[in-house]
Design an enzyme around this catalytic site. Structure first.
Site, PDB file in Angstrom:
ATOM      1  N   GLY C  72       5.306  -7.283  -9.173  1.00 12.28           N
ATOM      2  CA  GLY C  72       5.840  -7.938 -10.449  1.00 12.28           C
ATOM      3  C   GLY C  72       4.483  -7.944 -11.373  1.00 12.28           C
ATOM      4  O   GLY C  72       4.614  -8.735 -12.332  1.00 12.28           O
ATOM      5  N   CYS C 125       5.527   2.052 -12.086  1.00 15.53           N
ATOM      6  CA  CYS C 125       5.666   1.063 -11.264  1.00 15.53           C
ATOM      7  C   CYS C 125       7.418   0.858 -11.074  1.00 15.53           C
ATOM      8  O   CYS C 125       8.249   0.785 -12.177  1.00 15.53           O
ATOM      9  CB  CYS C 125       5.245  -0.379 -11.759  1.00 15.53           C
ATOM     10  SG  CYS C 125       5.908  -1.685 -11.001  1.00 15.53           S
ATOM     11  N   ASN C 187       3.515   7.131  -7.709  1.00 20.02           N
ATOM     12  CA  ASN C 187       3.576   5.706  -7.598  1.00 20.02           C
ATOM     13  C   ASN C 187       4.705   5.671  -6.348  1.00 20.02           C
ATOM     14  O   ASN C 187       5.064   6.489  -6.013  1.00 20.02           O
ATOM     15  CB  ASN C 187       4.143   5.116  -8.935  1.00 20.02           C
ATOM     16  CG  ASN C 187       3.635   3.546  -8.999  1.00 20.02           C
ATOM     17  OD1 ASN C 187       3.625   2.661  -7.996  1.00 20.02           O
ATOM     18  ND2 ASN C 187       3.071   3.245 -10.000  1.00 20.02           N
TER      19      ASN C 187
HETATM   20  C1  LIG Z   1       0.709  -4.209  -2.915  1.00 22.84           C
HETATM   21  C2  LIG Z   1       0.628  -2.946  -4.162  1.00 22.84           C
HETATM   22  C3  LIG Z   1       0.483  -3.162  -5.198  1.00 22.84           C
HETATM   23  C4  LIG Z   1       0.374  -2.156  -6.050  1.00 22.84           C
HETATM   24  N1  LIG Z   1       0.072  -2.329  -7.419  1.00 22.84           N
HETATM   25  C5  LIG Z   1       0.061  -1.388  -8.212  1.00 22.84           C
HETATM   26  C6  LIG Z   1      -0.320  -1.443  -9.538  1.00 22.84           C
HETATM   27  O1  LIG Z   1      -0.530  -2.589 -10.072  1.00 22.84           O
HETATM   28  N2  LIG Z   1      -0.245  -0.220 -10.450  1.00 22.84           N
HETATM   29  C7  LIG Z   1      -0.034   0.961  -9.872  1.00 22.84           C
HETATM   30  O2  LIG Z   1      -0.010   2.025 -10.608  1.00 22.84           O
HETATM   31  N3  LIG Z   1       0.381   1.304  -8.929  1.00 22.84           N
HETATM   32  C8  LIG Z   1       0.276   0.267  -7.874  1.00 22.84           C
HETATM   33  N4  LIG Z   1       0.865   0.274  -6.673  1.00 22.84           N
HETATM   34  C9  LIG Z   1       1.112   1.929  -5.935  1.00 22.84           C
HETATM   35  C10 LIG Z   1      -0.166   2.223  -5.385  1.00 22.84           C
HETATM   36  O3  LIG Z   1      -1.234   2.444  -6.112  1.00 22.84           O
HETATM   37  C11 LIG Z   1       0.171   3.723  -4.769  1.00 22.84           C
HETATM   38  O4  LIG Z   1       0.767   4.618  -6.111  1.00 22.84           O
HETATM   39  C12 LIG Z   1       1.312   3.559  -3.924  1.00 22.84           C
HETATM   40  O5  LIG Z   1       1.009   2.579  -2.988  1.00 22.84           O
HETATM   41  C13 LIG Z   1       1.162   4.825  -2.869  1.00 22.84           C
HETATM   42  O6  LIG Z   1      -0.001   5.024  -2.061  1.00 22.84           O
HETATM   43  P1  LIG Z   1      -0.239   4.339  -0.637  1.00 22.84           P
HETATM   44  O7  LIG Z   1       0.889   4.993   0.174  1.00 22.84           O
HETATM   45  O8  LIG Z   1      -1.499   4.995  -0.188  1.00 22.84           O
HETATM   46  O9  LIG Z   1      -0.301   2.879  -0.693  1.00 22.84           O
HETATM   47  C14 LIG Z   1       0.631  -0.846  -5.750  1.00 22.84           C
HETATM   48  C15 LIG Z   1       0.920  -0.790  -4.263  1.00 22.84           C
HETATM   49  C16 LIG Z   1       1.072  -1.568  -3.313  1.00 22.84           C
HETATM   50  C17 LIG Z   1       1.411  -1.577  -2.098  1.00 22.84           C
END
Ligand SMILES: Cc1cc2nc3c(=O)[nH]c(=O)nc-3n(C[C@H](O)[C@H](O)[C@H](O)COP(=O)(O)O)c2cc1C
Ligand SMILES: Cc1cc2nc3c(=O)[nH]c(=O)nc-3n(C[C@H](O)[C@H](O)[C@H](O)COP(=O)(O)OP(=O)(O)OC[C@H]3O[C@@H](n4cnc5c(N)ncnc54)[C@H](O)[C@@H]3O)c2cc1C
Ligand SMILES: Cc1cc2nc3c(=O)[nH]c(=O)nc-3n(C[C@H](O)[C@H](O)[C@H](O)COP(=O)(O)OP(=O)(O)OC[C@H]3O[C@@H](n4cnc5c(N)ncnc54)[C@H](O)[C@@H]3O)c2cc1C
Ligand SMILES: Cc1cc2nc3c(=O)[nH]c(=O)nc-3n(C[C@H](O)[C@H](O)[C@H](O)COP(=O)(O)O)c2cc1C
Ligand code: FES
Ligand code: FES
Lengths: 299, 258, 299, 258
Positions: C72, C125, C187
């Site tokens: 959030g 997001c 994302n």
């Molecule tokens: C706990 C959590 C918090 C995240 N917060 C953000 C955020 O604040 N802003 C954003 O652009 N992406 C956010 N993401 C998305 C990640 O930056 C990324 O795009 C997404 O998790 C896919 O990559 P991954 O599979 O390596 O986690 C978040 C992901 C997770 C799991």
């Protein structure tokens, strides 16, 4: 054992578990087998106007979290397919013909050329040019195709939706507006895998559709959103492999559940899930009807 | 899982249109099992093992032609071993093969000998110039050879060689080759179906039992995972020997043997 | 060891591996740690105009194929965040500020209020009302926001895209048109999980974003499509946990790779992946530049 | 993994605002480890184990209030055990706890006694009516008690009890309680930091080391997975005792002890 029977999208089902489209749905014999081995209904491989051999291989890549496939809608054309549907009936459960086309009239021609217990319109395959999701991502197309097929056939019409959009509810409403008897969600997510050693995309078609455990959370979300917004039943599909998965779908609002990728573990998945669901309902002292959409009332 | 990358270590010319490739690692297959061989940029096709690290390829179309253009040091994608293998039972085995279908049988025969079984082979080819693995089979025991053109052995189809043998004298019969040949043998060995194992061929796409491409009537057996080796008593009442499905799923009639 | 250094989207990186937005990006100390432990750059938690506590818990559910999260967008507001960025610099690698807002002027106000090596616009997001994907699924919004921030700041501007659309390339082209120095894809996928025992959606916010291994095939597809269509660099993110995953991204066309969910295994993921990539390049006798986008030339 | 569903088997009233819940299965935790407790429809919050199947909850806000409305037979979602536990070393242990922070220490003390360690406890409460687990601690060895209001034991903060003891005489000191109390003790035990283990509290959201909510300066230690038990020598040079971050990630100053 508690009853899992019910009416879904114009069909009476002995249980809410169906074989998903394109899974062991090429021959009447394999469809009938799914019925004999416990499915409540079976959906055929998607069939179209003219024969197609499908994409070159590899057509399916197994990855840790599921499968990526680009079969390319192989089918012998609807003209050659009626005999398979007739054989599939010997499984003792309703046979749903999955049909595809590039426009409303092609869809209607295929559907009206077939006799089946219901029709499922594939407006969602993510890897065949001019078909599936290419048309199915626009609500207007979905409504138009649905309406055309509804006019052309007497049997119930279900519309299978693509999750590769920003608003699947808009597609669901369009299907409902077009007269659909149910929506089916979801088809695969558009995806790709690359061979690290050679640099080649693995699928012959490069792009394919992701299915299996990976997509279940997306499917659950779509079913939840759709069942909150629509008056017609939502049939859930995507990543269901055990009774807990099926339960999650039903709690999200699904009236029935289709199973695809999990068939790679064998046909007994139908009996196993049915048994698990029955036990759960007994333990919770709940009917299937009470269970449906509980998650919406809990939030 | 994803296809693994495997390097070709050796290329052996068997005939003008058949080659054996040795790959850079052993897959520990059972004879009768197959791999999906990905010729990158072309197609992925099923290939039986003709040894722990061997496949034997007949050039028939685009993918197999592309395999013929590969050399030692080139790599291919491989998934396997897949499907069911032959099961070795009893003390005497009759191997009946035709054309490139003899490849998995040579591998099977060697395993059978290794566990002390007696091995007899009935092999059919179009002509002597197309015969493969004769030396491997001869090392195992008696070989009855047929050629369509009579250039060596008995003149005629493989089943013509059956008169030289008493099939009922063998504990188990193993078949691999053109469908019409296998069908012909099964018919001629009526009553023995439960002792015949046939390695059959269907259009294999996914190779993991989901796409439905390989299923056969009347029971919907998935050849890719419940086969390719199937006992003959499950093959007599349906499509086997009568028709088979092409890539679209539509049935084509099997060419009859005569 | 072969060099993994390069220029990406206006920054010079010692290696192409970055900490993804929202992952251990709340404090300067944890960001600096990622730099010290091998990341080539770090992206902060997304920050906005005013403080937000985020959604009630559970905020993260671990499922077999990845995570579903609905944090959030908790953040102390950009005014309180500069001090974290300054501390983060002590990690010795570029610090990219992820910013969010509900319209072009909010985005510009936040970005121009911060000093950072680059900005990443969170237009993606999937679980915060009025923010992220709610605006980012329209190409026109993406272009407008990008242009506004480009005008407002001197540093490079990257745009992070949502995969929850039927055409991510349209979003990428809009970002490029708006003046973006790079796009970041993807994302999370909009998703949901339901607790079978109680019927409750697990996340406090019901809906969340799916990350980790489940989404890698979707991310690879998006990177492949985007890098084929855009002139600006594509930074790949989604499900990368080992060097093979990073290699797949780069072969698909990624100029750099961000890592999120895999940090749950510890910070050493950066050094492990860098070592694996170096070895691969040596074995293949290739440069990073030659490797990039190879899959496009192979099909 | 997903939260498991656990049924409340027993509810024990400790004080007017503290309750202990017995859950229907043992999590096999180390003392000091915690669980994430999901009160469905409300929130998910961290809770230390006060026994293999016990948690001890102080009512402070919405989630803990909701826990107080639960009864035997109700269920909650649980993830755990999570984080690092206390490590038992040496032959004599001094447990120093304040308020509901004594809960994991009672569990720890019982484990310490079970392996033959000597256990001494210094416990501080606001008032005698808020004291919890005194009987559990007294069964373990000597107990020094402080109360802010002087209603029992030494009048004053927990650290006032230190004058009754020689901290340097213990092999290991274990802390759990309000941050200012722990900070105060660590300052008074200067030079002994490497023998002090503190169970600290930070805003825990993901509990798996990805969200960043719990990280502490100056090293970015992730309290949820590298803690909550942390050796005191890693706590003296940064935010601990000075400020802590709230749910938004912004720092709030810690209330000073006096
Ligand atoms: C706990 C959590 C918090 C995240 N917060 C953000 C955020 O604040 N802003 C954003 O652009 N992406 C956010 N993401 C998305 C990640 O930056 C990324 O795009 C997404 O998790 C896919 O990559 P991954 O599979 O390596 O986690 C978040 C992901 C997770 C799991
Ligand atoms: C289990 C099994 C084991 C096999 N083992 C061998 C072997 O050891 N050596 C060998 O030379 N050949 C073997 N084959 C046959 C081989 O797979 C085909 O010859 C090959 O796929 C032809 O591909 P192509 O592109 O060269 O020719 P195409 O022109 O594409 O096809 C020629 C014919 O090959 C068959 N075929 C094509 N694609 C497939 C497919 N995906 N699955 C099944 N059949 C197909 C069809 O009958 C087709 O008419 C085996 C087949 C199966 C099913
Ligand atoms: C590792 C650890 C172990 C804990 N063990 C216990 C225990 O055994 N018994 C006990 O009663 N309490 C324990 N707590 C504190 C407990 O988590 C909070 O009291 C609870 O979260 C308050 O929630 P609320 O909704 O009732 O109150 P709120 O009004 O939401 O919060 C009151 C205060 O609780 C703290 N808090 C709230 N949410 C969180 C959170 N997600 N993470 C950390 N702190 C939070 C904050 O300091 C906040 O100011 C522990 C905390 C941590 C970090
Ligand atoms: C090999 C394969 C072939 C498929 N063919 C079709 C098809 O022809 N028509 C269709 O609507 N969906 C098709 N699908 C999609 C499935 O019906 C289903 O929507 C999807 O796989 C998600 O369910 P699952 O995770 O249970 O597999 C196919 C899926 C797979 C894996
Ligand atoms: S080849 Fe797909 S089911 Fe057998
Ligand atoms: S609570 Fe998320 S990193 Fe520790």
């Amino acid at each position: 054992m508690i009853s899992l029977a019910g009416d879904v999208g114009g069909l009476r089902l002995r249980n809410p578990l169906m074989l998903a489209a394109g899974i062991l749905g090429t021959t009447g014999a394999s469809l009938a087998r799914a019925g004999r081995e416990g499915a409540g209904a079976v959906v055929t491989k998607s069939v179209g106007l003219t024969p197609r051999d499908g994409h070159p291989g590899p057509t399916v890549v197994r990855i840790g979290v599921g499968l990526i496939n680009a079969m390319g809608l192989p089918n012998p054309s609807y003209l050659a397919f009626q005999q398979e549907i007739d054989l599939a009936r010997e499984g003792g459960v309703p046979v749903v013909a999955s049909v595809f086309g590039s426009d409303p009239s092609e869809f209607s021609q295929v559907a009206s050329g077939l006799v089946a217990d219901a029709f499922e319109l594939n407006l969602s395959c993510p890897h065949a040019e001019r078909y599936g999701a290419e048309i199915g991502c626009q609500p207007a197309n979905v409504e138009e195709v649905t309406r055309a097929v509804k006019r052309a056939v007497g049997a119930p019409v279900w519309v299978k939706l693509t999750p590769n959009v920003s608003d699947i509810v808009g597609l669901g409403l369009a299907a409902q507006q077009g007269g659909a008897d149910a929506v089916v969600a979801i088809n695969t997510l558009k995806a790709m895998a690359i061979d690290v050693e050679s640099g080649y995309p693995i699928l012959g078609n490069r792009f394919g559709g992701l299915s299996g455990p990976a997509i279940k959370p997306v499917a659950i979300r779509c079913v939840y959103e759709l069942s909150a917004a629509l008056d017609i039943p939502v049939i859930g599909v995507g990543g269901v492999g055990c009774w807990q998965d099926a339960a999650e779908m039903i709690l999200a609002g699904a009236s029935a559940v289709q199973i695809g990728t999990a068939l790679s573990g064998g046909y007994q998945v139908f009996r196993d899930i049915a048994a698990g669901l029955s036990k759960y309902l007994v333990r919770k002292d709940m009917t299937l009807e009470e269970m449906r959409g509980l998650a919406r009332r809990r939030s | 899982m994803r296809p693994a990358s495997s390097v070709i270590r050796e290329v052996l010319e068997e005939t003008e249109s058949v080659r054996t490739l040795r790959l850079d690692h052993s897959f520990d297959p059972l004879p009768g099992q197959y791999m999906m061989l990905w010729v990158r940029g072309v197609d992925e096709i099923p290939m039986s093992f003709s040894g722990p690290d061997l496949i034997t390829v007949q050039r028939v179309g685009p993918a197999t032609r592309a395999i013929f253009s590969l050399d030692v040091g080139d790599s291919v994608g491989v998934r396997g071993p897949l499907g069911t293998g032959f099961s070795l039972t009893g003390r005497s085995a009759l191997l009946i093969g035709g054309g490139v279908g003899v490849a998995p049988l040579a591998f099977l025969g060697e395993r059978a000998r290794a566990v002390g079984m007696e091995v007899t082979s009935l092999l059919g080819f179009r002509s002597t110039s197309e015969a493969v693995f004769l030396d491997r089979f001869r090392r195992l025991g008696r070989v009855v050879l047929t050629t369509d053109d009579g250039s060596e052995g008995i003149c005629g189809h493989t089943s013509a060689g059956l008169c030289e043998l008493d099939p009922s004298a063998f504990d188990q019969i193993y078949l691999c080759g053109p469908e019409v040949m296998m069908w012909d043998v099964i018919r001629r060995c009526q009553g023995m179906e439960s002792r015949i194992q046939a390695c059959i061929s269907r259009y294999i796409k996914c190779a993991i039992g989901v796409c439905g491409s390989c299923c056969i009537d009347p029971d919907g057996i998935r050849v890719c995972v419940e086969g390719p080796v199937i006992r003959a008593d499950r093959l007599t009442a349906g499509e086997f020997g009568r028709y088979r499905r092409g890539p679209s799923g539509g049935p084509d009639v099997c060419k009859s043997v005569h």
